[in-house]
Design a protein around this motif. Structure first.
Motif: not given
Length: 133
Positions: A3-9
């Motif tokens: 979820g964090f990776r999706d948020f950052i990207l």
């Protein structure tokens, strides 16, 4: 972590980070122009070295000394704000709005065909909620 990776990207987060960095750099340029050019020019009108030293008001303190307030610094900050706002509007907002209008015209979408506005949608939601009560 996914979820964090999706948020950052996500595109808007990266765009926002770029905007903050560019905004900080741009603010430094505008502050330099206001401090080095505009403040001394306006300060000269008030017989001060710079606008930050213009329009002094001295008031007595309770300890018997004096405190000086410089209202020219407030005027300088207001000028700085107006310059930043004008540049943001004319360099960013206006061209982006024109670009959107051109893209909509290319697609053949008029404002009426573009769909309801936020205000119209909110009014419909309000009316639906009112009818349920």
């Amino acid at each position: 972590m996914k979820g964090f990776r999706d948020f950052i990207l996500r595109g808007n987060v990266i765009d926002l980070a770029v905007a903050v960095v560019i905004g900080a750099a741009f603010t430094a340029i505008v502050n330099s122009i206001v401090t080095a050019v505009i403040n001394p020019a306006i300060g000269a009108l008030f017989q001060a070295e710079s606008l930050n030293e213009a329009l002094p008001v001295t008031i007595p303190t309770t300890s018997g000394g004096e405190a000086t307030m410089y209202f020219g610094a407030i005027i300088g900050a207001a000028i700085n704000f107006l310059i930043v706002a004008a540049v943001v509007y004319f360099v960013l907002v206006l061209p982006v709005n024109k670009l959107r209008e051109r893209q909509a015209a290319k697609k053949g979408i008029s404002e009426e065909e573009a769909g309801p506005t936020e205000t119209q949608l909110l009014a419909e939601i309000r009316d639906l909620l009112a009818s349920k009560q």
